[in-house]
Scaffold this motif. Structure first.
Motif, PDB file in Angstrom:
ATOM      1  N   VAL A 104      11.892  -6.050   5.403  1.00  0.00           N
ATOM      2  CA  VAL A 104      13.027  -5.503   6.155  1.00  0.00           C
ATOM      3  C   VAL A 104      12.821  -4.037   6.505  1.00  0.00           C
ATOM      4  N   THR A 105      12.248  -3.284   5.562  1.00  0.00           N
ATOM      5  CA  THR A 105      12.077  -1.844   5.788  1.00  0.00           C
ATOM      6  C   THR A 105      10.767  -1.493   6.477  1.00  0.00           C
ATOM      7  N   LYS A 106       9.845  -2.487   6.540  1.00  0.00           N
ATOM      8  CA  LYS A 106       8.500  -2.243   7.080  1.00  0.00           C
ATOM      9  C   LYS A 106       7.814  -1.091   6.326  1.00  0.00           C
ATOM     10  N   THR A 107       8.078  -1.057   5.033  1.00  0.00           N
ATOM     11  CA  THR A 107       7.568   0.010   4.164  1.00  0.00           C
ATOM     12  C   THR A 107       7.083  -0.612   2.867  1.00  0.00           C
ATOM     13  N   PRO A 108       5.906  -0.215   2.344  1.00  0.00           N
ATOM     14  CA  PRO A 108       5.466  -0.730   1.046  1.00  0.00           C
ATOM     15  C   PRO A 108       6.529  -0.489  -0.018  1.00  0.00           C
ATOM     16  N   PHE A 109       6.707  -1.448  -0.883  1.00  0.00           N
ATOM     17  CA  PHE A 109       7.770  -1.386  -1.882  1.00  0.00           C
ATOM     18  C   PHE A 109       7.775  -0.086  -2.688  1.00  0.00           C
ATOM     19  N   PRO A 110       6.613   0.402  -3.176  1.00  0.00           N
ATOM     20  CA  PRO A 110       6.650   1.654  -3.950  1.00  0.00           C
ATOM     21  C   PRO A 110       7.237   2.821  -3.163  1.00  0.00           C
ATOM     22  N   GLU A 111       6.916   2.911  -1.876  1.00  0.00           N
ATOM     23  CA  GLU A 111       7.460   4.006  -1.060  1.00  0.00           C
ATOM     24  C   GLU A 111       8.908   3.739  -0.675  1.00  0.00           C
ATOM     25  N   ALA A 112       9.260   2.487  -0.419  1.00  0.00           N
ATOM     26  CA  ALA A 112      10.649   2.148  -0.097  1.00  0.00           C
ATOM     27  C   ALA A 112      11.576   2.531  -1.244  1.00  0.00           C
ATOM     28  N   MET A 113      11.147   2.277  -2.480  1.00  0.00           N
ATOM     29  CA  MET A 113      11.967   2.627  -3.641  1.00  0.00           C
ATOM     30  C   MET A 113      12.086   4.142  -3.791  1.00  0.00           C
TER      31      MET A 113
END
Length: 426
Positions: free
Chosen positions: A227-236
């Motif tokens: 959904v965010t088009k962002t790797p999970f570590p960076e999204a968090m």
């Protein structure tokens, strides 16, 4: 005189420029296109009444006896913190983060909190729901069309009602072993691929009952990435960690295997080795400190943490098929003793890590215990909740834990607890 005025002017100018640069740096750190918790003022969540604690001295004395007798005498390693509102009542750190007694654990040393990670994954997911990027009733097939379980929704993942098989057991049952098993580490995408390719039977029909399952939160992490088009570590980092000033918190990645704090076997102590499941995140792999986790807990007490209807669902019981005390919300466990007594928390375990995160809704109390040398006694920290709210069962567990120690047997620990209980007020 002119020299003094010139010096004073230069000092003021330097301070102003430094402050502007510092504010600009903070703004850059928080800058994100993702929904986030940047609108919460962590310093102004609680008022004087929220921070006030009747019988503070006796309660702090009881906590001190607990820490000395359970953590120090039991040689537990890790970080421990109890706070009322934003006031830390008690804090302690013991042991080491690396083998050979290297890197003593302190208040900035990030430790693995195992399944407590689920609370953070859940809140990031709900922030996306609040922003209209997701809906609770969205089927997972909407985002992963080949996913073979059409009834599984965002809600059933969050509430542990999907019925999906547990990935840690699934990978051992597939024969012949899939190619993914030859990798040093499996990824979240590997887990999704295996579900799509092999279509294992559900462990139970979706949304017919509670079944705790790490697969649910590994898939939520993938959903956040999608959904965010962002790797999970960076999204968090963008949604939660940076906005809430969780400066020592991160999602564990392969590069961190060298530097991250290790977990240990109880005896030795010997470092617990990594295995092929150690890079799967969402269900675990948040590394944080008690103080950072306190910031997260403080934020959840804020009225603007989430839209009110979503915040209510976080702490509402969603699995009532069987009568009993234990239940699950959205990313939180709970014990419901009666209509006025609800203990909300999450525990964690992975390898040598044992952890407790209690978020007490009525008393504004946070209890955090992160152990990195395996011991089930870490979980006894949850029983401290009985010092703050009317949880008689937890008080009794606390008493029994204290009676295991020599000092409690001669009266000191039990007497302190009794004073705290005798003076308890609703």
């Amino acid at each position: 005189m002119k020299f003094l005025l010139r010096t004073f002017f230069l000092l003021i100018l330097s301070f102003t420029l430094f402050s502007c640069k510092k504010d600009q740096t903070i703004d850059e750190e928080l800058k994100t296109a993702l929904p986030n918790y940047g609108n919460i003022d962590l310093d102004n969540i609680f008022n004087r009444k929220d921070n006030h604690l009747d019988n503070k001295d006796s309660i702090v004395s009881a906590i001190d006896n607990y820490y000395k007798n359970v953590w120090e005498k039991g040689d537990l390693w890790g970080g421990f913190l109890v706070a009322k509102g934003d006031k830390i009542l008690y804090e302690g750190y013991r042991g080491y983060a690396q083998g050979d007694s290297q890197q003593p654990i302190n208040d900035t040393m990030a430790l693995h909190v195992a399944s407590i990670s689920k609370t953070l994954t859940a809140m990031a997911t709900l922030k996306l729901v609040e922003a209209g990027k997701l809906k609770l009733d969205d089927p997972l097939t909407q985002y992963f069309p080949k996913f073979p379980y059409p009834k599984v929704t965002v809600f059933t993942l969050l509430s542990q009602r999907s019925g999906l098989p547990k990935y840690e057991y699934l990978i051992e049952k597939i024969t012949p072993a899939p190619p993914e098993m030859s990798q040093k580490y499996l990824s979240n995408q590997d887990i999704l691929n295996l579900l799509i390719q092999y279509k294992p039977e559900l462990a139970r029909e979706t949304d017919t009952g509670f079944m705790y399952c790490n697969t649910n939160y590994a898939l939520l992490a993938l959903l956040i990435e999608k959904v965010t088009k962002t790797p999970f570590p960076e999204a968090m980092q963008q949604i939660i960690f940076r906005p809430l000033a969780m400066k020592n918190t991160y999602i564990f990645k392969e590069k961190d295997t060298v530097t991250a704090a290790k977990s240990f076997f109880q005896r030795g102590p010997k470092v617990y080795p990594y295995d092929r499941l150690d890079l799967i995140y969402g269900d675990k792999n948040v590394y944080t400190t008690p103080r950072d986790l306190l910031n997260f807990s403080k934020a959840m007490f804020a009225k603007n943490f989430l839209r009110s209807d979503l915040q209510e669902q976080v702490f509402a019981p969603h699995s009532n098929e069987r009568p009993g005390v234990n239940n699950y919300g959205l990313g939180f466990r709970m014990k419901i003793f009666d209509e006025n007594s609800k203990l909300t928390y999450h525990n964690g375990w992975w390898h040598g890590t044992n952890s407790v995160f209690a978020h007490l809704l009525k008393s504004n109390v946070t209890i955090i215990a992160i152990g990195n040398k395996y011991s089930s006694r870490v979980y006894s920290a949850l029983a401290l909740s009985g010092l703050f709210e009317n949880f008689p069962y937890e008080r009794e567990k606390f008493r029994k834990e204290m009676e295991k120690t020599d000092s409690s047997k001669n009266g000191s620990g039990a007497d302190t607890l009794q004073k705290a209980n005798d003076s308890y007020s609703e």
